[in-house]
Design a protein around this motif. Structure first.
Motif, PDB file in Angstrom:
ATOM      1  N   LEU A  70       1.266  21.043   9.288  1.00 24.28           N
ATOM      2  CA  LEU A  70       0.576  22.332   9.272  1.00 24.28           C
ATOM      3  C   LEU A  70      -0.697  22.339  10.109  1.00 24.28           C
ATOM      4  CD1 LEU A  70       0.925  23.378   5.522  1.00 24.28           C
ATOM      5  CD2 LEU A  70       2.559  23.615   7.403  1.00 24.28           C
ATOM      6  N   GLY A  71      -0.857  23.437  10.863  1.00 20.85           N
ATOM      7  CA  GLY A  71      -2.060  23.638  11.658  1.00 20.85           C
ATOM      8  C   GLY A  71      -2.842  24.813  11.111  1.00 20.85           C
ATOM      9  N   ASP A  72      -3.166  25.759  11.977  1.00 15.70           N
ATOM     10  CA  ASP A  72      -3.996  26.924  11.631  1.00 15.70           C
ATOM     11  C   ASP A  72      -3.112  28.167  11.582  1.00 15.70           C
ATOM     12  OD1 ASP A  72      -5.807  28.979  11.434  1.00 15.70           O
ATOM     13  OD2 ASP A  72      -6.864  28.521  13.296  1.00 15.70           O
ATOM     14  N   TRP A  73      -2.951  28.760  10.404  1.00 16.20           N
ATOM     15  CA  TRP A  73      -2.061  29.911  10.293  1.00 16.20           C
ATOM     16  C   TRP A  73      -2.570  31.109  11.089  1.00 16.20           C
ATOM     17  CZ3 TRP A  73      -3.656  34.610   8.694  1.00 16.20           C
ATOM     18  CH2 TRP A  73      -4.739  34.723   7.824  1.00 16.20           C
ATOM     19  N   LYS A  74      -3.902  31.213  11.266  1.00 17.03           N
ATOM     20  CA  LYS A  74      -4.440  32.335  12.038  1.00 17.03           C
ATOM     21  C   LYS A  74      -4.008  32.240  13.500  1.00 17.03           C
ATOM     22  CE  LYS A  74      -8.453  33.010   9.035  1.00 17.03           C
ATOM     23  NZ  LYS A  74      -9.936  32.993   8.935  1.00 17.03           N
ATOM     24  N   ALA A  75      -4.023  31.025  14.026  1.00 20.89           N
ATOM     25  CA  ALA A  75      -3.521  30.814  15.390  1.00 20.89           C
ATOM     26  C   ALA A  75      -2.010  31.048  15.431  1.00 20.89           C
ATOM     27  CB  ALA A  75      -3.846  29.397  15.853  1.00 20.89           C
ATOM     28  N   GLY A  76      -1.326  30.693  14.341  1.00 19.28           N
ATOM     29  CA  GLY A  76       0.114  30.916  14.260  1.00 19.28           C
ATOM     30  C   GLY A  76       0.465  32.393  14.272  1.00 19.28           C
ATOM     31  N   GLU A  77      -0.362  33.216  13.618  1.00 19.18           N
ATOM     32  CA  GLU A  77      -0.141  34.657  13.618  1.00 19.18           C
ATOM     33  C   GLU A  77      -0.275  35.224  15.027  1.00 19.18           C
ATOM     34  OE1 GLU A  77       0.288  38.736  12.452  1.00 19.18           O
ATOM     35  OE2 GLU A  77       0.959  36.833  11.626  1.00 19.18           O
ATOM     36  N   LYS A  78      -1.249  34.734  15.780  1.00 21.76           N
ATOM     37  CA  LYS A  78      -1.419  35.187  17.165  1.00 21.76           C
ATOM     38  C   LYS A  78      -0.206  34.804  18.013  1.00 21.76           C
ATOM     39  CE  LYS A  78      -6.490  35.001  17.129  1.00 21.76           C
ATOM     40  NZ  LYS A  78      -7.696  34.341  17.689  1.00 21.76           N
ATOM     41  N   LEU A  79       0.318  33.618  17.781  1.00 23.06           N
ATOM     42  CA  LEU A  79       1.509  33.181  18.518  1.00 23.06           C
ATOM     43  C   LEU A  79       2.715  34.045  18.156  1.00 23.06           C
ATOM     44  CD1 LEU A  79       1.147  29.315  18.162  1.00 23.06           C
ATOM     45  CD2 LEU A  79       1.123  30.581  20.314  1.00 23.06           C
ATOM     46  N   ALA A  80       2.824  34.371  16.877  1.00 22.07           N
ATOM     47  CA  ALA A  80       3.950  35.188  16.419  1.00 22.07           C
ATOM     48  C   ALA A  80       3.909  36.588  17.024  1.00 22.07           C
ATOM     49  CB  ALA A  80       3.951  35.269  14.898  1.00 22.07           C
ATOM     50  N   GLN A  81       2.707  37.057  17.322  1.00 19.11           N
ATOM     51  CA  GLN A  81       2.532  38.396  17.886  1.00 19.11           C
ATOM     52  C   GLN A  81       2.714  38.416  19.402  1.00 19.11           C
ATOM     53  OE1 GLN A  81       1.952  41.291  16.437  1.00 19.11           O
ATOM     54  NE2 GLN A  81       1.161  40.876  14.391  1.00 19.11           N
ATOM     55  N   GLY A 136       2.513  27.932  33.884  1.00 16.96           N
ATOM     56  CA  GLY A 136       1.650  27.007  33.166  1.00 16.96           C
ATOM     57  C   GLY A 136       0.768  27.679  32.128  1.00 16.96           C
ATOM     58  N   SER A 137       0.808  29.004  32.067  1.00 18.66           N
ATOM     59  CA  SER A 137      -0.005  29.717  31.090  1.00 18.66           C
ATOM     60  C   SER A 137       0.569  29.522  29.687  1.00 18.66           C
ATOM     61  CB  SER A 137      -0.075  31.212  31.430  1.00 18.66           C
ATOM     62  OG  SER A 137       1.225  31.784  31.423  1.00 18.66           O
ATOM     63  N   THR A 138      -0.270  29.700  28.685  1.00 15.32           N
ATOM     64  CA  THR A 138       0.151  29.501  27.304  1.00 15.32           C
ATOM     65  C   THR A 138       1.194  30.534  26.897  1.00 15.32           C
ATOM     66  OG1 THR A 138      -2.035  28.618  26.732  1.00 15.32           O
ATOM     67  CG2 THR A 138      -0.650  29.375  24.913  1.00 15.32           C
ATOM     68  N   ALA A 139       2.261  30.051  26.298  1.00 13.19           N
ATOM     69  CA  ALA A 139       3.337  30.948  25.857  1.00 13.19           C
ATOM     70  C   ALA A 139       3.169  31.300  24.384  1.00 13.19           C
ATOM     71  CB  ALA A 139       4.689  30.278  26.071  1.00 13.19           C
ATOM     72  N   GLY A 140       3.720  32.445  24.015  1.00 12.59           N
ATOM     73  CA  GLY A 140       3.725  32.846  22.619  1.00 12.59           C
ATOM     74  C   GLY A 140       5.087  32.613  22.003  1.00 12.59           C
ATOM     75  N   GLY A 141       5.207  32.858  20.714  1.00 14.16           N
ATOM     76  CA  GLY A 141       6.482  32.671  20.046  1.00 14.16           C
ATOM     77  C   GLY A 141       7.282  33.955  19.920  1.00 14.16           C
ATOM     78  N   ASN A 142       6.572  35.102  19.950  1.00 15.99           N
ATOM     79  CA  ASN A 142       7.218  36.411  19.846  1.00 15.99           C
ATOM     80  C   ASN A 142       8.100  36.508  18.599  1.00 15.99           C
ATOM     81  OD1 ASN A 142       7.527  39.013  20.846  1.00 15.99           O
ATOM     82  ND2 ASN A 142       9.317  38.510  22.073  1.00 15.99           N
ATOM     83  N   CYS A 143       7.629  35.903  17.507  1.00 15.41           N
ATOM     84  CA  CYS A 143       8.430  35.810  16.278  1.00 15.41           C
ATOM     85  C   CYS A 143       8.752  37.176  15.676  1.00 15.41           C
ATOM     86  CB  CYS A 143       7.707  34.949  15.250  1.00 15.41           C
ATOM     87  SG  CYS A 143       7.177  33.332  15.876  1.00 15.41           S
ATOM     88  N   TYR A 144       7.802  38.107  15.791  1.00 12.63           N
ATOM     89  CA  TYR A 144       8.009  39.423  15.196  1.00 12.63           C
ATOM     90  C   TYR A 144       9.114  40.225  15.886  1.00 12.63           C
ATOM     91  CZ  TYR A 144       3.960  39.158  12.081  1.00 12.63           C
ATOM     92  OH  TYR A 144       3.087  38.817  11.079  1.00 12.63           O
ATOM     93  N   ALA A 145       9.524  39.802  17.059  1.00 12.25           N
ATOM     94  CA  ALA A 145      10.605  40.503  17.745  1.00 12.25           C
ATOM     95  C   ALA A 145      11.915  40.399  16.964  1.00 12.25           C
ATOM     96  CB  ALA A 145      10.803  39.939  19.148  1.00 12.25           C
ATOM     97  N   CYS A 146      12.038  39.345  16.138  1.00  7.70           N
ATOM     98  CA  CYS A 146      13.276  39.113  15.403  1.00  7.70           C
ATOM     99  C   CYS A 146      13.104  39.022  13.884  1.00  7.70           C
ATOM    100  CB  CYS A 146      13.947  37.825  15.879  1.00  7.70           C
ATOM    101  SG  CYS A 146      14.414  37.819  17.621  1.00  7.70           S
ATOM    102  N   HIS A 147      11.866  38.788  13.425  1.00  8.57           N
ATOM    103  CA  HIS A 147      11.654  38.533  12.001  1.00  8.57           C
ATOM    104  C   HIS A 147      10.516  39.359  11.407  1.00  8.57           C
ATOM    105  CE1 HIS A 147      14.124  34.849  12.257  1.00  8.57           C
ATOM    106  NE2 HIS A 147      13.457  34.569  13.364  1.00  8.57           N
ATOM    107  N   GLN A 148      10.627  39.650  10.139  1.00  8.23           N
ATOM    108  CA  GLN A 148       9.485  40.136   9.365  1.00  8.23           C
ATOM    109  C   GLN A 148       8.716  38.916   8.882  1.00  8.23           C
ATOM    110  OE1 GLN A 148      10.324  41.744   5.478  1.00  8.23           O
ATOM    111  NE2 GLN A 148       8.439  42.937   5.414  1.00  8.23           N
ATOM    112  N   LEU A 149       7.398  38.972   9.008  1.00  5.35           N
ATOM    113  CA  LEU A 149       6.558  37.875   8.507  1.00  5.35           C
ATOM    114  C   LEU A 149       5.474  38.442   7.596  1.00  5.35           C
ATOM    115  CD1 LEU A 149       7.350  36.868  11.755  1.00  5.35           C
ATOM    116  CD2 LEU A 149       6.443  34.826  10.682  1.00  5.35           C
TER     117      LEU A 149
END
Length: 217
Positions: free
Chosen positions: A104-115, A127-140
Motif C-alpha cells: 500500500l502507498g498513498d490512496w490520495k495519489a491513487g485517486e488521481k491516477l484512477a481519474q 516518457g510522461s507519467t501515465a494514469g490508470g483511467n480506472c473510472y473509465a471501467c469501474h465504480q470506485l
C-alpha cells in the motif's frame, strides 16, 4: 467482436480489391464474401494505421496469449480449458510483487491516477507519467458519479474482502497482469506492460484497500 471485424474487413476487401463474390441467378440467394485469414486481417490493420508520436505500429502486434484469445473468439467451444489454464499460470508466474513486501502507498495519489487517462497516447509527451483511467471501467469512490461499467464495481473493495496476505497478492497480481486470472481479460496489464510504476501500483492498491480510502467508506 472478431466475427464482426472479419465481416467488416471482408466488405472492405470487396470494395478495395474487387474480391469475387459467389452468387447465382436466383434473386432469393445472397452473395457472401470469403472470410479473410488472420494474416490478411493483420496486414489490413497495418495498412490502416501509421506511426504518430509515441504510438508505434508495433502496438498492432499481438502477444501469443492475445492471438490465442482472438482465435478462440470464433472457434467452436472457445478457448480450451487446458490452454486457458496454461496461459493464466504463465501470466501469474511472471508477476513481480513489491520489492519491499509492502503493497500500500498513498490512496490520495491513487485517486488521481484512477481519474487520469493520460499517457501513451500519440499526443502525450513520451516518457510522461501515465494514469490508470480506472473510472473509465469501474465504480470506485462514491463521490465520483461519472464511471464506466465495463468492469465490476470496486466500491468497498477492501472493506468487503479484508486485507489478508492472500487478498493483497491477488489484487496486486490482478492489476499487474489481469490475464493471470482471466486469460482473455480486456483489462490493461498495468505492471506487465510498464504502464504504471511500482510506486503508482501501490497508490492504486491503497485506493482499493486502505480503510481510510473513500472507496471503503
Amino acid at each position: 467482436m472478431r466475427s464482426t471485424i472479419k465481416y467488416s474487413i471482408s466488405l472492405l476487401l470487396v470494395t478495395m480489391f474487387g474480391v469475387s463474390l459467389a452468387g447465382c441467378a436466383n434473386t432469393e440467394s445472397q452473395s457472401a464474401a470469403a472470410e479473410p485469414g488472420n494474416e490478411e486481417i493483420h496486414q489490413l490493420l497495418l495498412a490502416s494505421f501509421k506511426t504518430k508520436g509515441q504510438a508505434k505500429l508495433e502496438r498492432v502486434n499481438q502477444t501469443e496469449l492475445q492471438k490465442a484469445c482472438s482465435v478462440a473468439e470464433t472457434a467452436p467451444g472457445g478457448l480450451p480449458d487446458a490452454k486457458r489454464t496454461e496461459l493464466q499460470n504463465a501470466a501469474l508466474a511472471a508477476v513481480k510483487y513489491p520489492a519491499d513486501g509492502k503493497y500500500l502507498g498513498d490512496w490520495k495519489a491513487g485517486e488521481k491516477l484512477a481519474q487520469s487517462g493520460k499517457g501513451f497516447q500519440f499526443n502525450d509527451k513520451e516518457g510522461s507519467t501515465a494514469g490508470g483511467n480506472c473510472y473509465a471501467c469501474h465504480q470506485l469512490a462514491p463521490q465520483e458519479l461519472a464511471y464506466g461499467n465495463i468492469g465490476p464495481s470496486l466500491y468497498q473493495y477492501g472493506k468487503l474482502r479484508g486485507n489478508s496476505e492472500e487478498i493483497m497478492k491477488y489484487t496486486w497480481a490482478k492489476i499487474w497482469n489481469s490475464h493471470a486470472y482471466n486469460a482473455c481479460s480486456n483489462m490493461p496489464r498495468f505492471g506487465a506492460e510498464g504502464i504504471l510504476t511500482e510506486t503508482q501500483l501501490k497508490d492504486v492498491m491503497a485506493l482499493l484497500m486502505a480503510p481510510d480510502s473513500p472507496v471503503n467508506k
